[in-house]
Every structure is written in structure tokens, then in C-alpha cells.
Design an enzyme around this catalytic site. Structure first.
Site, short mmCIF file in Angstrom:
data_model
loop_
_atom_site.label_atom_id
_atom_site.label_comp_id
_atom_site.label_asym_id
_atom_site.label_seq_id
_atom_site.Cartn_x
_atom_site.Cartn_y
_atom_site.Cartn_z
N LYS A 73 0.84 -1.19 0.00
CA LYS A 73 0.00 0.00 0.00
C LYS A 73 0.88 1.24 0.00
O LYS A 73 1.87 1.32 0.74
CB LYS A 73 -0.90 -0.02 1.23
CG LYS A 73 -1.83 1.18 1.35
CD LYS A 73 -2.69 1.08 2.61
CE LYS A 73 -3.62 2.27 2.76
NZ LYS A 73 -4.46 2.17 3.98
N SER A 149 -9.08 2.95 3.14
CA SER A 149 -8.08 3.52 2.25
C SER A 149 -7.19 2.49 1.57
O SER A 149 -6.33 2.84 0.76
CB SER A 149 -7.20 4.50 3.04
OG SER A 149 -6.48 3.83 4.06
N SER A 173 -9.94 1.03 7.45
CA SER A 173 -9.32 0.98 6.12
C SER A 173 -8.76 -0.36 5.69
O SER A 173 -8.33 -0.51 4.56
CB SER A 173 -8.21 2.04 6.02
OG SER A 173 -8.77 3.32 6.01
#
Length: 472
Positions: A73, A149, A173
Site C-alpha cells: 500500500k 483507504s 481501512s
């Protein structure tokens, strides 16, 4: 090659060890899949294919995940001398610092890091649609959000580009994109995974690192790789009885489970899809021999939580933006930020230092009020992983912030309190809408009890094997 790519990470590692495929061939197959399918999904925003392939020969033969491809990520999970944007044009550039401790451990375990995945600007919302990189689309329906996210990571795993990707969770997230993309997503106990060396904690302790995966055993094995306190960390998680991978075959025993289908604060609209998902999961747990009944912590109903949680997050965003100004040598202007972040920064400027400390102290008391429910004899709390049904891209309008913030509040109503308490929670893909879109449910355990979550999640997975998007 698709047969091997269709395996989970543990299975891929075994295939490499057994000589069914070489580490290079496995990485090349994953690269080919990214190149073939990411054009529509927009999950992978930084590709380091040549560097990754060049690193394979140096991986020790006995590394447990030798040759298994992984994506990182693009928020946290820092790699020195690699692009790092955190979803923003403000931050775009090469990471000047050291590798994150989690990245070091992944490398030592033999993972091949192919690139970085899309995330909303600074990870501050629940859909991955950053202005800097464009929206990530859901593999189940490209008109829908993959969540945020960790949306880029979730879309990549759901589409079969890799079996495993890193993630992080400050208000939901990991669990939100896991729910929307039909994956397993475990938010660990606070302090289980170090945020160092760049940080001691994220979002005043709300945020923690983890993974999205297609199987419970991948989640367990990956957390075993990266868990552990480092010298200088501000706190540690309660010790586990042993490796999480060792919990997979253990029966959880007869557990006392409470479940919630309607948020007790009365402000979150009830969704038939979420109700069906939770009641179905409750029936499954009961059929597995657990004592299941409606109910949960009374503290979830407290109206003062959301405002204080939002203020603490906004204050942390303001600190992050200030640090970016120092890094680049000039302050970040409001107009450089996406509208929702500019609004949060503006709100933070109205908070005093005393306001922030008082909010964190309120959260300390809230954490104790929540913990009392588990201390009274409950083992697990079952709730939706996401407070709203799957939603389309654009559902959070950038030109109508009142609507966007209200919808975001509803979406994270079941996840953000668990970030505040620091407890572990796992999202499991147990439901689909009539249109075939995934809906996850989350199980929450007492602090330090990831072992219990892995045991019961593995039990659920055996009883009702997870169905994933077909590899195209």
C-alpha cells in the site's frame, strides 16, 4: 500459471518449494497479470517490476515465502529510495528515509515486492478515488468502489494479481475494502505491528498495519512475519500464545457471541443487506456450536464518540501536512489539498492543544467502557464491516462535503470505535448482494486476542469456504 496464481500465498510458497514453479516464473506470471488487468482497475500506481526480478536471486532458499509476489500500500509500508505519494500530489516523490520495519521483515521472509497500490489522499476517507492517481475500481463491478483507504491493495488481491497485499486501518481501512472486495481483512491489536522507524504510532494510536488476503491462513502467516515490538516503540501488544498460523487447526471452543444489526446510537440508517449479512453469520456461528444472542457494548451508543474521533483524526492530518511542508521546504497551501482534507485541516486549526488532549483522554475512558463488555464474559462481537451497502464511485461528492462527511460517518460507524479501543477485528466475506457484490461481517475480540479471531475465522472458512471473483 493461472492455477498457481489462483493459490493463496501459503500455497504459492509451497509450489515454489516443491519445484512446481520457480520464484522468477511466479513473479513474472503476477507481473503479466497486473499488466493485463490493471488498466481498468487502476490498483497498482507504482511498478518496480525490473527491480523486483533482479532481487529474486538474492532471496535465501530457506525463506518461508521465497518468490511469493506481494504489493505494498502506498501509505505507510515505506521503502527507501522508492516512489511514495500517500495518494497525494503534495507528497509525490521518492521516500528518503529507511525501509519500514514491516517491509524489512517481508523482504527477509522472501516476498517479492512488485509495486505500490492506490490509496486516497493521506488515507483519510473510505473510497480510493484520489485526484493524483484516479479511482480504483472494484473487480466485481468496475462502476463500484473498492473501498479505502486500502482500496488498491484490495482490488489487486480480489482480481488475482497477487494473493496478498499490505494494508493499514485507522478507521476501517482494512475492513472496509475487505468487505467491498470479498476478502479477509484483520485489523490487529494496537502495537502488534511496529510503525517504525518513521513513526511511533499513527493517528494517535488509531491506525495499525495489516493485510488483505483471500484466506485466513494467509492473514495469520503474514501477521506472524511482521508482528513484534522494536526498541523505541511507544507500546507493545499483549503477547500471543504462539504463532497465529498455529491457531488454524485449533477449535475455538464454545464462544459467547453478541451481535448487532442496527447501530445503537440511532443515527446510522439500517440496511437490509447488512442485516441479512449479520443475521446469516450469527446463524452460522450458532450452527457451529456457539452461544449467539443480540447485544453489544453499551458504550457504542454514546453520542460523543464520532465528534471526538473526527477531531483527533483531523489534528493528526494537520500534523502530517505540517511535516510535509517541512520536508519540501515550503508550507502546504489549502488549495493543494483535496476538498475533504482541506476541510479537515481547517477544522483542526480551530482545536487547541488542550482540546486534543481532552479528546484523547475521553477515548481512554471510552476504551475502558467498551472493554467492560468483554470482561463481563463475552468472547466476540459480530457487526457489519461497513455501515452502508456497497456503493458506486462518486458516492462521496467532492463538491458537497456535508453529504460526503455524513455518509463517511455512517460507513465507519461500526469500525472506527474498534480503532479507538485498539482491539483486533477481522472482516470475513460471508454475504453477497442480489447483484453479486460482496458484503463482509466483522468479528471483534478483546485486546490481544488475534489468536481467538484466527481460530473462529478458520472454523467459519471450513464450514463455508469463501467464494472469490473468478480470475479473468
Amino acid at each position: 500459471m493461472d492455477d498457481v496464481l489462483g493459490l493463496d500465498a501459503v500455497g504459492q510458497a509451497r509450489a515454489v518449494r516443491d519445484g512446481q514453479i520457480s520464484a522468477r516464473e511466479l513473479a513474472e506470471a503476477a507481473i503479466a497479470r497486473i499488466e493485463a488487468h490493471d488498466g481498468e482497475l487502476n490498483a497498482v500506481i507504482h511498478r518496480r517490476f525490473e527491480r523486483a526480478l533482479a532481487e529474486i536471486d538474492a532471496i535465501p532458499e530457506d525463506a518461508p515465502f521465497r518468490g511469493v509476489p506481494i504489493l505494498l500500500k502506498d501509505l505507510g509500508w515505506r521503502q527507501a529510495d522508492e516512489p511514495y505519494a500517500a495518494g497525494s500530489n503534495v507528497r509525490d516523490g521518492v521516500e528518503p528515509g529507511l525501509d519500514g520495519y514491516g517491509v524489512v521483515r517481508l523482504r527477509q521472509a522472501g516476498f517479492v515486492m512488485l509495486g505500490r497500490t492506490n490509496t486516497p489522499e493521506f488515507g483519510s476517507t473510505i473510497t480510493t478515488e484520489p485526484v493524483a492517481f484516479g479511482p480504483t475500481r472494484n473487480p466485481y463491478d468496475p462502476a463500484y468502489s473498492a473501498g479505502g483507504s486500502s482500496g488498491g491493495s484490495a482490488a489487486a488481491v480480489a482480481a488475482g494479481m497477487v494473493a496478498l497485499a499490505t494494508a493499514s486501518d485507522g478507521g476501517g481501512s482494512i475492513r472496509v475494502p475487505a468487505s467491498l472486495c470479498g476478502l479477509v481483512g484483520l485489523k490487529p491489536t494496537r502495537g502488534r505491528v511496529s510503525a517504525g522507524p518513521a513513526l511511533g504510532e499513527g493517528w494517535s494510536g488509531f491506525s495499525c498495519a495489516g493485510f488483505v488476503s483471500r484466506s485466513v491462513r494467509d492473514t495469520a502467516a503474514a501477521l506472524d512475519v511482521v508482528s513484534g515490538m522494536h526498541p523505541g516503540d511507544p507500546y507493545d501488544a499483549p503477547p500471543l500464545p504462539g504463532p497465529l498460523a498455529g491457531e488454524l487447526g485449533r477449535e475455538p471452543g464454545r464462544l459467547r457471541v453478541g451481535f448487532i444489526t442496527r447501530h445503537p446510537n440511532g443515527t446510522v440508517p439500517e440496511s437490509p443487506e447488512l442485516t441479512e449479512a449479520v443475521t446469516g453469520a450469527a446463524a452460522l456461528l450458532e450452527s457451529l456450536g456457539h452461544d449467539v444472542a443480540p447485544g453489544g457494548p453499551e458504550a457504542l451508543a454514546e453520542p460523543g464518540f464520532a465528534g471526538r474521533f473526527g477531531a483527533i483524526v483531523a489534528n493528526n492530518l494537520a500534523a502530517h501536512v505540517a511535516s510535509l511542508g517541512e520536508l519540501r521546504g515550503k508550507p502546504v497551501r489549502m488549495e493543494e489539498l483535496e476538498p475533504h482534507n482541506a476541510a479537515m485541516l481547517g477544522a483542526a486549526r480551530g482545536h487547541s492543544a488542550a482540546d486534543h488532549i481532552l479528546a484523547t483522554q475521553w477515548m481512554d475512558a471510552f476504551r475502558r467502557r467498551m472493554a467492560a463488555w468483554w470482561s463481563a464474559g463475552h468472547d466476540l462481537l459480530l457487526m457489519p464491516s461497513l455501515g452502508v451497502a456497497p456503493f458506486r464511485l462518486g458516492w462521496l461528492p467532492p463538491d458537497d462535503l456535508a453529504t460526503a462527511f455524513r455518509r463517511t460517518g455512517h460507513a465507519v460507524a461500526y469500525t472506527s470505535p474498534i480503532n479507538a479501543t485498539g482491539q483486533p477485528a477481522i472482516s470475513l466475506p460471508l454475504h453477497r448482494t442480489e447483484a453479486g457484490l460482496p458484503v463482509g461481517v466483522q468479528l471483534v475480540a478483546a485486546a490481544g486476542r488475534e489468536d481467538l479471531l484466527i481460530r473462529v475465522a478458520a472454523q467459519v472458512e471450513r464450514a463455508r469456504p469463501f467464494q472469490h471473483a473468478a480470475m479473468r
